[in-house]
Design an enzyme around this catalytic site. Structure first.
Site, PDB file in Angstrom:
ATOM      1  N   HIS A 458       1.064  23.005   2.146  1.00  0.00           N
ATOM      2  CA  HIS A 458       2.475  24.335   2.064  1.00  0.00           C
ATOM      3  C   HIS A 458       3.102  23.998   1.316  1.00  0.00           C
ATOM      4  CE1 HIS A 458       5.693  26.622   3.849  1.00  0.00           C
ATOM      5  NE2 HIS A 458       5.473  26.072   5.410  1.00  0.00           N
ATOM      6  N   ASP A 462       2.690  29.552   0.943  1.00  0.00           N
ATOM      7  CA  ASP A 462       3.717  30.035   2.272  1.00  0.00           C
ATOM      8  C   ASP A 462       3.275  30.004   3.377  1.00  0.00           C
ATOM      9  OD1 ASP A 462       3.324  32.726   1.274  1.00  0.00           O
ATOM     10  OD2 ASP A 462       5.396  32.764   0.287  1.00  0.00           O
TER      11      ASP A 462
END
Length: 487
Positions: A458, A462
């Protein structure tokens, strides 16, 4: 008079800390030539023959088969010169021969002159030397030296020539051994001796408040390794408590203990680091793979060779998707303290794929996959899979991957949340293809359905980027002809 030279175990791949000796091709007293293989070592699920860059007579080995040798520690020592102690040939004097690509041989520091005391040869004192360790009984196997220990190399049974007996016609050390019984030790702040470890391990322990004095080492002769410190950080080992006494009620749990071999230790280190450092997330989608199976059958119609399997087609889909989402073909860059400071996007797609072998899971790498046709991808995957199952993958074939494709459907499972292969930042997982009810043009039909899962770091993207990537892959699975637009 011959000169004794030490050949240290080179770095056999990215991030490897040690290798395990599987077998020796030479023994003490053997005469070897430049670049002659002297040992077969195992690391990262590969067996590698290690050549020695020196010619001469073998005076010591790191230990018997099964010994774990840290990178930078002495693998073998050689009395350079012929059996009569003739001068070293010009090529050997100039430096090492053509050792494996990427390996290096450190320049040896000057050895202190030896003086005689009570009829035995001992090294002259060094101001910075650590407290002396007990000497090893005659005939015992030498220990290995941690990569960071200063001064003359410890763990050598062959001292500089000129005293005592001879090995293969080359003089060796006198009756007093110069090897230690264990790793060189370094005094702590309170005077307690701890096994010398690499600067990386010392910094890791310092940053996480791990007391090295209370930590049992799992390396050769009790050497504290990085995995030992990481085990304390992860909570799987308690400082000062032997592994056999951890867990349960704190007593001896009994049962048979099976130590990890070199490949399993390496895999454990990679998995642990990924789980500890990477904030991963997973998304998944079901896709109708009926058209994908039809495309595979069409490509293999007429007995064309090489045959193209589903993994090769999915590899082609992954490459096309990565070219559209280059942020996922990347690695996170960290500073000296291990903090993430940025992301490096890679120009080439070095595609790793999971392969099950008798030695465990291996992840061979197809390099520059973006330049290969689907047929070439299929041929590379087939060749690498065969090499992996034979246990003959080289370090270059196991390292440098930028993205991994994991087909866990071969084990009969639908989905999974795999651990990202550090230092990569993403992995595509493919489940089994099964017949399921599916709505086609408003009507219920039986179709071949596959679950695709996508695990990503992450820090590099996104959910939107990850979702677009996975949707592109799913669309290509459902309609492979649409992929032609992006090739």
């Amino acid at each position: 008079m011959a000169e004794v030279r030490e050949f240290a175990l080179p770095d056999l791949g990215e991030g490897l800390a040690s290798a395990e000796v599987v077998r020796w091709f030479v023994d003490v007293g053997d005469v070897i030539t430049i670049d002659q293989p002297v040992a077969e070592v195992e690391t990262a699920k590969a067996l590698v023959e290690v050549p020695c860059p020196y010619a001469g007579v073998v005076t010591s080995l790191a230990g018997p088969a099964g010994t774990a040798v840290p990178v930078g520690a002495a693998l073998i020592t050689v009395a350079v010169g012929d059996q009569q102690g003739a001068p070293v040939p010009a090529r050997a004097e100039a430096g090492p021969g053509n050792i494996l690509v990427g390996y290096g041989v450190r320049a040896e520091p000057p050895r202190p002159r030896r003086r005689r005391l009570g009829g035995a040869a001992i090294p002259a004192p060094r101001p910075e030397a650590a407290p002396a360790a007990p000497t090893r009984p005659a005939g015992a196997h030498p220990s290995t030296r941690p990569a960071s220990s200063p001064g003359p190399r410890s763990g050598l049974t062959g001292a500089p020539a000129g005293r005592g007996g001879a090995v293969g016609g080359v003089p060796t050390g006198s009756g007093m051994p110069v090897s230690s019984a264990g790793p060189v030790r370094q005094a702590g702040a309170d005077g307690t001796a701890v096994a010398v470890v690499s600067p990386l391990v010392r910094r890791l322990a310092r940053d996480h408040g791990v007391d090295l004095r209370a930590l049992p080492g799992s390396g050769p002769n009790g050497l504290i390794m990085r995995r030992d410190v990481e085990a304390v950080i992860d909570g799987s080992v308690v400082e000062g408590v032997a592994p056999d006494h951890v867990g349960g009620g704190g007593g001896d749990l009994g049962g048979e203990f099976e130590p990890f071999d070199a490949p399993r230790r390496r895999a454990a280190e990679v998995f642990t680091r990924s789980r500890r450092e990477v904030p991963d997330a997973t998304c998944w989608v079901d896709a109708d793979a009926t058209a994908l199976l039809a495309a595979k059958n069409a490509l293999n119609a007429g007995g064309a060779e090489p045959r193209i399997g589903l993994l090769a087609i999915l590899a082609r889909v992954c490459v096309a998707a990565l070219l559209r989402a280059p942020a996922l073909n990347s690695s996170v860059v960290t500073d000296a303290a291990g903090r993430a400071v940025g992301v490096r996007q890679h120009d080439a797609v070095h595609l790793g794929f999971a392969a099950q072998t008798p030695r465990g899971l291996a992840v061979p790498v197809v390099r520059d996959a973006q330049d290969l046709t689907t047929a070439r991808l299929a041929a590379e995957i087939t060749d690498l899979t065969g090499t992996a199952r034979a246990g003959r993958l080289s370090p270059a074939q196991l390292t440098g991957g930028t993205f991994t494709l994991n087909n866990y459907g071969v084990f009969g499972v639908d989905g999974a949340t795999p651990i990202i292969h550090h230092p990569q930042t993403a992995m595509l997982g493919v489940g089994r293809i099964v017949s399921r009810p599916w709505v086609v043009d408003g009507a219920l039909a039986v179709r071949s359905v596959v679950q695709l899962s996508f695990t990503f770091d992450h820090r590099v993207c996104d959910g939107a980027t990850a979702g677009e990537f996975l949707r592109f892959v799913a669309d290509a699975v459902e309609d492979p002809t649409a992929l032609l637009r992006h090739l």
